[in-house]
Scaffold this motif. Structure first.
Motif, PDB file in Angstrom:
ATOM      1  N   VAL A  30      73.746 -14.584  83.645  1.00 36.01           N
ATOM      2  CA  VAL A  30      74.911 -14.964  82.849  1.00 36.01           C
ATOM      3  C   VAL A  30      74.702 -16.302  82.132  1.00 36.01           C
ATOM      4  O   VAL A  30      75.052 -16.448  80.952  1.00 36.01           O
ATOM      5  N   ASP A  31      74.101 -17.275  82.816  1.00 38.90           N
ATOM      6  CA  ASP A  31      73.883 -18.574  82.167  1.00 38.90           C
ATOM      7  C   ASP A  31      72.933 -18.446  80.979  1.00 38.90           C
ATOM      8  O   ASP A  31      73.145 -19.062  79.918  1.00 38.90           O
ATOM      9  N   HIS A  32      71.899 -17.651  81.164  1.00 42.05           N
ATOM     10  CA  HIS A  32      70.950 -17.401  80.071  1.00 42.05           C
ATOM     11  C   HIS A  32      71.665 -16.711  78.900  1.00 42.05           C
ATOM     12  O   HIS A  32      71.477 -17.093  77.741  1.00 42.05           O
ATOM     13  N   ALA A  33      72.508 -15.716  79.224  1.00 41.64           N
ATOM     14  CA  ALA A  33      73.234 -14.987  78.173  1.00 41.64           C
ATOM     15  C   ALA A  33      74.146 -15.949  77.404  1.00 41.64           C
ATOM     16  O   ALA A  33      74.174 -15.944  76.166  1.00 41.64           O
ATOM     17  N   ARG A  34      74.893 -16.780  78.148  1.00 45.66           N
ATOM     18  CA  ARG A  34      75.793 -17.743  77.497  1.00 45.66           C
ATOM     19  C   ARG A  34      75.019 -18.679  76.564  1.00 45.66           C
ATOM     20  O   ARG A  34      75.427 -18.937  75.434  1.00 45.66           O
ATOM     21  N   ALA A  35      73.867 -19.146  77.056  1.00 45.11           N
ATOM     22  CA  ALA A  35      73.071 -20.093  76.269  1.00 45.11           C
ATOM     23  C   ALA A  35      72.536 -19.421  75.004  1.00 45.11           C
ATOM     24  O   ALA A  35      72.569 -20.021  73.914  1.00 45.11           O
TER      25      ALA A  35
ATOM     26  N   PRO B 281      77.243  -5.934  86.444  1.00 48.62           N
ATOM     27  CA  PRO B 281      78.551  -6.095  87.085  1.00 48.62           C
ATOM     28  C   PRO B 281      79.636  -6.504  86.094  1.00 48.62           C
ATOM     29  O   PRO B 281      79.348  -7.050  85.018  1.00 48.62           O
ATOM     30  N   THR B 282      80.883  -6.242  86.460  1.00 51.36           N
ATOM     31  CA  THR B 282      82.029  -6.574  85.609  1.00 51.36           C
ATOM     32  C   THR B 282      82.002  -8.045  85.191  1.00 51.36           C
ATOM     33  O   THR B 282      82.267  -8.379  84.023  1.00 51.36           O
TER      34      THR B 282
ATOM     35  N   ALA C 113      82.077 -12.372  81.251  1.00 53.49           N
ATOM     36  CA  ALA C 113      81.531 -13.674  80.855  1.00 53.49           C
ATOM     37  C   ALA C 113      80.914 -13.589  79.456  1.00 53.49           C
ATOM     38  O   ALA C 113      81.069 -14.499  78.624  1.00 53.49           O
ATOM     39  N   MET C 114      80.224 -12.478  79.190  1.00 51.58           N
ATOM     40  CA  MET C 114      79.607 -12.325  77.868  1.00 51.58           C
ATOM     41  C   MET C 114      80.671 -12.128  76.789  1.00 51.58           C
ATOM     42  O   MET C 114      80.502 -12.596  75.652  1.00 51.58           O
ATOM     43  N   LEU C 115      81.757 -11.450  77.146  1.00 54.57           N
ATOM     44  CA  LEU C 115      82.859 -11.298  76.186  1.00 54.57           C
ATOM     45  C   LEU C 115      83.431 -12.654  75.797  1.00 54.57           C
ATOM     46  O   LEU C 115      83.675 -12.921  74.610  1.00 54.57           O
ATOM     47  N   ASP C 116      83.635 -13.521  76.794  1.00 59.79           N
ATOM     48  CA  ASP C 116      84.119 -14.877  76.499  1.00 59.79           C
ATOM     49  C   ASP C 116      83.149 -15.585  75.559  1.00 59.79           C
ATOM     50  O   ASP C 116      83.558 -16.253  74.602  1.00 59.79           O
ATOM     51  N   ALA C 117      81.857 -15.433  75.845  1.00 57.67           N
ATOM     52  CA  ALA C 117      80.848 -16.141  75.052  1.00 57.67           C
ATOM     53  C   ALA C 117      80.807 -15.633  73.612  1.00 57.67           C
ATOM     54  O   ALA C 117      80.706 -16.421  72.673  1.00 57.67           O
ATOM     55  N   VAL C 118      80.884 -14.314  73.410  1.00 57.41           N
ATOM     56  CA  VAL C 118      80.828 -13.806  72.033  1.00 57.41           C
ATOM     57  C   VAL C 118      82.108 -14.154  71.278  1.00 57.41           C
ATOM     58  O   VAL C 118      82.078 -14.425  70.075  1.00 57.41           O
ATOM     59  N   GLN C 119      83.221 -14.188  72.007  1.00 52.50           N
ATOM     60  CA  GLN C 119      84.475 -14.561  71.344  1.00 52.50           C
ATOM     61  C   GLN C 119      84.401 -15.977  70.785  1.00 52.50           C
ATOM     62  O   GLN C 119      84.938 -16.254  69.713  1.00 52.50           O
ATOM     63  N   ALA C 120      83.704 -16.849  71.507  1.00 54.19           N
ATOM     64  CA  ALA C 120      83.601 -18.253  71.083  1.00 54.19           C
ATOM     65  C   ALA C 120      82.787 -18.401  69.800  1.00 54.19           C
ATOM     66  O   ALA C 120      82.872 -19.426  69.125  1.00 54.19           O
TER      67      ALA C 120
ATOM     68  N   ASP D 195      82.825 -15.840  67.401  1.00 52.24           N
ATOM     69  CA  ASP D 195      83.362 -14.770  66.537  1.00 52.24           C
ATOM     70  C   ASP D 195      82.429 -13.563  66.469  1.00 52.24           C
ATOM     71  O   ASP D 195      82.287 -12.931  65.412  1.00 52.24           O
ATOM     72  N   GLY D 196      81.797 -13.247  67.586  1.00 49.54           N
ATOM     73  CA  GLY D 196      80.874 -12.118  67.620  1.00 49.54           C
ATOM     74  C   GLY D 196      81.498 -10.888  68.253  1.00 49.54           C
ATOM     75  O   GLY D 196      82.661 -10.891  68.664  1.00 49.54           O
ATOM     76  N   LEU D 197      80.690  -9.834  68.310  1.00 54.37           N
ATOM     77  CA  LEU D 197      81.108  -8.545  68.881  1.00 54.37           C
ATOM     78  C   LEU D 197      80.161  -8.178  70.015  1.00 54.37           C
ATOM     79  O   LEU D 197      78.942  -8.337  69.880  1.00 54.37           O
ATOM     80  N   LEU D 198      80.713  -7.688  71.120  1.00 54.75           N
ATOM     81  CA  LEU D 198      79.895  -7.208  72.233  1.00 54.75           C
ATOM     82  C   LEU D 198      79.904  -5.686  72.237  1.00 54.75           C
ATOM     83  O   LEU D 198      80.968  -5.059  72.241  1.00 54.75           O
ATOM     84  N   VAL D 199      78.710  -5.093  72.197  1.00 55.02           N
ATOM     85  CA  VAL D 199      78.576  -3.640  72.270  1.00 55.02           C
ATOM     86  C   VAL D 199      78.001  -3.286  73.633  1.00 55.02           C
ATOM     87  O   VAL D 199      76.901  -3.722  73.970  1.00 55.02           O
ATOM     88  N   VAL D 200      78.754  -2.519  74.421  1.00 52.60           N
ATOM     89  CA  VAL D 200      78.238  -2.041  75.702  1.00 52.60           C
ATOM     90  C   VAL D 200      77.876  -0.568  75.530  1.00 52.60           C
ATOM     91  O   VAL D 200      78.745   0.265  75.303  1.00 52.60           O
ATOM     92  N   ASP D 201      76.588  -0.281  75.581  1.00 55.22           N
ATOM     93  CA  ASP D 201      76.093   1.087  75.432  1.00 55.22           C
ATOM     94  C   ASP D 201      76.133   1.749  76.804  1.00 55.22           C
ATOM     95  O   ASP D 201      75.364   1.399  77.697  1.00 55.22           O
ATOM     96  N   GLU D 202      77.047   2.696  76.949  1.00 57.52           N
ATOM     97  CA  GLU D 202      77.196   3.420  78.220  1.00 57.52           C
ATOM     98  C   GLU D 202      76.766   4.878  78.071  1.00 57.52           C
ATOM     99  O   GLU D 202      77.477   5.798  78.489  1.00 57.52           O
ATOM    100  N   ALA D 203      75.582   5.081  77.514  1.00 58.64           N
ATOM    101  CA  ALA D 203      75.074   6.445  77.377  1.00 58.64           C
ATOM    102  C   ALA D 203      74.999   7.136  78.739  1.00 58.64           C
ATOM    103  O   ALA D 203      75.105   8.359  78.830  1.00 58.64           O
ATOM    104  N   TYR D 204      74.832   6.331  79.785  1.00 58.97           N
ATOM    105  CA  TYR D 204      74.733   6.880  81.152  1.00 58.97           C
ATOM    106  C   TYR D 204      75.941   6.496  81.985  1.00 58.97           C
ATOM    107  O   TYR D 204      75.881   6.444  83.211  1.00 58.97           O
ATOM    108  N   GLY D 205      77.060   6.225  81.317  1.00 62.22           N
ATOM    109  CA  GLY D 205      78.242   5.688  81.975  1.00 62.22           C
ATOM    110  C   GLY D 205      78.784   6.556  83.099  1.00 62.22           C
ATOM    111  O   GLY D 205      79.332   6.046  84.078  1.00 62.22           O
TER     112      GLY D 205
END
Ligand SMILES: *Cc1c(COP(=O)(O)O)cnc(C)c1O
Length: 367
Positions: free
Chosen positions: A142-147, A171-172, A177-184, A186-196
């Motif tokens: 998560v820290d790496h993703a935020r950075a 994990p949720t 956490a990534m949603l918060d980071a992309v919101q900061a 103005d980005g979009l998070l795409v979660v690919d759940e082909a195997y959801g």
């Protein structure tokens, strides 16, 4: 004679490779091991006879979108269809997202190793790609993703969960956490759940809770629904986001028969859930057997397993892949991909297919 030149930014790009080899046991593309139920083919045939073939298809695919919204419990509001976007495979879904929100001058972030088409389609549509890494267990830190998000300010960030080709489920907490980071940024998070369907939780739960999230969850009929041949995928998102995608996609891209086929499939939900349960059981059998053969195995939340054959047998991943192919068993060769040194990915097939695979692997490793 002079030939037309392709775009400069595409000149060095390689196409997508996944060999279609004729073998007895095909465990390389994560398809469902069996065709849809017999009643399904009949339902599609019946639907085909009542289509107005001389008319363009329903452009909004309203019946299909409404049914998919219901499948995921996204029924609030007066227009559930507005929360669903369908296209020709989830690859076209992702392409439309990228055409709408990324493109030239914008950045797309992936965490490698992951589904190669995320970066590939981003580049095809003119965006710049940036690659983050993963932990030794292939999870996103998560820290790496935020950075990475703060530094590169990506217009689109991809997460694949369960991740192809590693099988890891994020994990949720990582997703929020990534949603918060992309919101900061103005980005979009795409979660690919082909195997959801194989996963213990889905990011669609977050969508049900808020209409403001810059979140897209993509799904496909290609895997669990046993319909790779139909080319149908979709995403779930807030209505304002889906409305933007509808402006970009080609009109009438989703043909009438496909819409009917996707709708008819939803009548076979019980069959599908039974299939998921038996695939999960077989996945456990394969993981145990690979472990017994001294392979390194990564725990999978999908319908495939990533493993590394034991090095002490003196065979590298390529040699094991070839040995399996010599026995008419095709798995995905990921051995030479970055971060996946010596690894192979096997799709969970029918119990018979899996036994053939495991027997062949034992032979190769003991030869
Ligand atoms: C197989 C797969 C897809 C499916 O693509 P379709 O175009 O729907 O067939 C999408 N994402 C991932 C990660 C996959 O493995």
């Amino acid at each position: 004679m002079a030939r037309p030149r392709i775009r400069d930014d595409l000149a060095a790009l390689e196409g997508y490779h996944s060999p279609q080899v004729d073998v007895d046991v095909r465990l390389n593309t994560n398809e469902a091991p069996a065709a849809p139920p017999a009643g399904y083919a009949q339902a599609v045939a019946d639907a085909a006879t009542s289509i107005d073939w001389h008319r363009y298809p329903d452009r909004g695919a309203v019946a299909l979108r409404t049914a998919i919204a219901g499948l995921h419990g996204l029924t609030s509001g007066d227009d559930p269809a507005a929360r669903v976007f369908c296209a020709n495979g989830s690859n076209e879904v992702l392409q439309t997202v990228l055409l709408t929100f990324a493109g030239p001058g914008r950045t797309v972030l992936t965490f490698e190793p992951t589904y190669a088409l995320h970066g590939h389609i981003a580049r095809l549509t003119g965006a710049t790609t940036v690659e983050g890494g993963r932990t030794d267990e292939f999870a996103i830190d998560v820290d790496h993703a935020r950075a990475m998000i703060a530094e590169h300010r990506p217009a689109v960030t991809f997460v694949c969960s369960p991740n192809n080709p590693t099988g890891i489920v994020e994990p949720t907490d990582t997703i929020t956490a990534m949603l918060d980071a992309v919101q900061a940024v103005d980005g979009l998070l795409v979660v690919d759940e082909a195997y959801g369907q194989f996963s213990p939780w889905s990011a669609t739960e977050l969508l049900a809770a808020s209409d403001e999230l810059p979140l897209v969850v993509s799904r496909t009929y290609s895997k669990t629904w046993a319909m790779a041949g139909a080319r149908l995928g979709y995403l779930l998102a807030a209505p304002w986001l889906v409305a933007e995608l509808d402006k970009v996609v080609l009109p009438y891209h989703l043909d009438s028969l496909k819409q009917a086929a996707g709708l008819a499939a939803l009548d076979f939900l019980d069959d599908m859930e039974q299939r998921v349960a038996s695939i999960v059981e077989e996945r456990g059998r394969i993981e145990t057997a690979l472990d017994d053969l001294a392979c390194t195995v990564w725990p999978s939340g999908a319908n495939f397993v990533l493993f590394r054959p034991p090095a002490e047998r003196g065979l590298d991943g390529d040699a094991v892949w070839q040995g399996l192919l010599d026995r008419s068993v095709l798995v995905r060769n990921t051995a030479s991909l970055e971060h996946l040194d010596g690894c192979l990915r096997v799709t969970v097939g029918t119990p018979e297919d899996n036994t053939v695979f495991l027997t062949a692997l034992r032979e190769v490793l003991e030869s």
